[in-house]
Write a protein that holds these residues in place. Structure first.
Motif, PDB file in Angstrom:
ATOM      1  N   ARG A   1       0.833  -1.201   0.000  1.00  0.00           N
ATOM      2  CA  ARG A   1       0.000   0.000   0.000  1.00  0.00           C
ATOM      3  C   ARG A   1       0.868   1.251   0.000  1.00  0.00           C
ATOM      4  NH1 ARG A   1      -5.270   1.259   3.334  1.00  0.00           N
ATOM      5  NH2 ARG A   1      -5.914   3.021   2.092  1.00  0.00           N
ATOM      6  N   GLY A   2       1.985   1.175   0.713  1.00  0.00           N
ATOM      7  CA  GLY A   2       2.875   2.326   0.790  1.00  0.00           C
ATOM      8  C   GLY A   2       3.476   2.680  -0.564  1.00  0.00           C
TER       9      GLY A   2
ATOM     10  N   SER B   1      -1.659   8.387   3.179  1.00  0.00           N
ATOM     11  CA  SER B   1      -1.791   9.651   3.899  1.00  0.00           C
ATOM     12  C   SER B   1      -1.059   9.550   5.235  1.00  0.00           C
ATOM     13  CB  SER B   1      -3.282   9.949   4.154  1.00  0.00           C
ATOM     14  OG  SER B   1      -3.801   9.023   5.083  1.00  0.00           O
ATOM     15  N   GLY B   2      -0.815  10.664   5.823  1.00  0.00           N
ATOM     16  CA  GLY B   2      -0.158  10.697   7.127  1.00  0.00           C
ATOM     17  C   GLY B   2      -1.013  10.032   8.195  1.00  0.00           C
ATOM     18  N   GLN B   3      -2.323  10.236   8.087  1.00  0.00           N
ATOM     19  CA  GLN B   3      -3.217   9.626   9.058  1.00  0.00           C
ATOM     20  C   GLN B   3      -3.195   8.098   8.920  1.00  0.00           C
ATOM     21  OE1 GLN B   3      -7.118  11.333   9.072  1.00  0.00           O
ATOM     22  NE2 GLN B   3      -7.856   9.958  10.660  1.00  0.00           N
TER      23      GLN B   3
ATOM     24  N   GLY C   1      -2.052   5.483  11.847  1.00  0.00           N
ATOM     25  CA  GLY C   1      -2.891   4.352  12.245  1.00  0.00           C
ATOM     26  C   GLY C   1      -2.142   3.033  12.085  1.00  0.00           C
ATOM     27  N   TYR C   2      -1.393   2.937  11.000  1.00  0.00           N
ATOM     28  CA  TYR C   2      -0.602   1.722  10.766  1.00  0.00           C
ATOM     29  C   TYR C   2       0.417   1.533  11.886  1.00  0.00           C
ATOM     30  CZ  TYR C   2       3.113  -1.222   9.014  1.00  0.00           C
ATOM     31  OH  TYR C   2       4.067  -2.190   8.905  1.00  0.00           O
ATOM     32  N   GLN C   3       1.125   2.609  12.212  1.00  0.00           N
ATOM     33  CA  GLN C   3       2.154   2.515  13.249  1.00  0.00           C
ATOM     34  C   GLN C   3       1.537   2.164  14.606  1.00  0.00           C
ATOM     35  OE1 GLN C   3       4.067   6.339  12.753  1.00  0.00           O
ATOM     36  NE2 GLN C   3       5.726   5.436  11.538  1.00  0.00           N
ATOM     37  N   GLN C   4       0.383   2.726  14.918  1.00  0.00           N
ATOM     38  CA  GLN C   4      -0.272   2.407  16.183  1.00  0.00           C
ATOM     39  C   GLN C   4      -0.676   0.925  16.232  1.00  0.00           C
ATOM     40  OE1 GLN C   4      -3.480   5.275  16.281  1.00  0.00           O
ATOM     41  NE2 GLN C   4      -2.343   6.648  17.649  1.00  0.00           N
TER      42      GLN C   4
END
Length: 149
Positions: free
Chosen positions: A58-59, A64-66, A70-73
């Motif tokens: 996907r990257g 988006s930054g959001q 969310g991915y990192q969380q």
């Protein structure tokens, strides 16, 4: 007398055998717990890897930054879950190790008692054989000796 010693030990042997059976059951239970914990850990690690691969795919299309936040969380939550499952696996493995040690001790006790009982039985048999031989010797000495002529 030695046979009665063996007979007196029978309840002790039965209790030790019962304790060993219980230890074997506990060992089996904890082996199952380790397998379940290991399977859960593998599932979590596989899911984490798949999630990372999705991010790479996907990257490459742009995110988006959001979405990235969310991915990192979520990845952090997965890392926490993997860590907790590793701790759970270690805890279950520790229980398994303790159960294995308890079973080995119970098994050793049963084997020792069985050997002791067998020794008592062998001693009783030897004493009985000696008594029989002594009786036969006494009887043969009492019989009148007859000359072959």
């Amino acid at each position: 007398m030695a046979l009665s010693r063996a007979a007196r030990l029978a309840p002790v042997v039965e209790m030790a055998e019962s304790a060993e059976r219980t230890a074997v059951q506990r060992l089996g239970y904890f082996q199952g717990q380790v397998r379940v914990a290991q399977s859960k850990l593998e599932d979590l690690e596989r899911f984490r890897l798949e999630y990372q691969e999705q991010w790479i795919q996907r990257g490459s299309l742009g995110v988006s930054g959001q979405w990235l936040l969310g991915y990192q969380q979520f990845l952090g939550q997965l890392d926490t879950a993997v860590g907790q499952q590793r701790q759970s696996l270690a805890w279950h493995q520790n229980n398994l190790d303790k159960a294995r040690e308890a079973w080995q001790q119970a098994f050793t006790r049963v084997e020792g008692l069985r050997k002791l009982v067998q020794r008592y039985i062998d001693e009783a048999r030897q004493l009985e054989d000696k008594r029989e031989q002594k009786l036969l010797d006494e009887l043969s000495q009492r019989l009148p000796r007859q000359s072959p002529y």
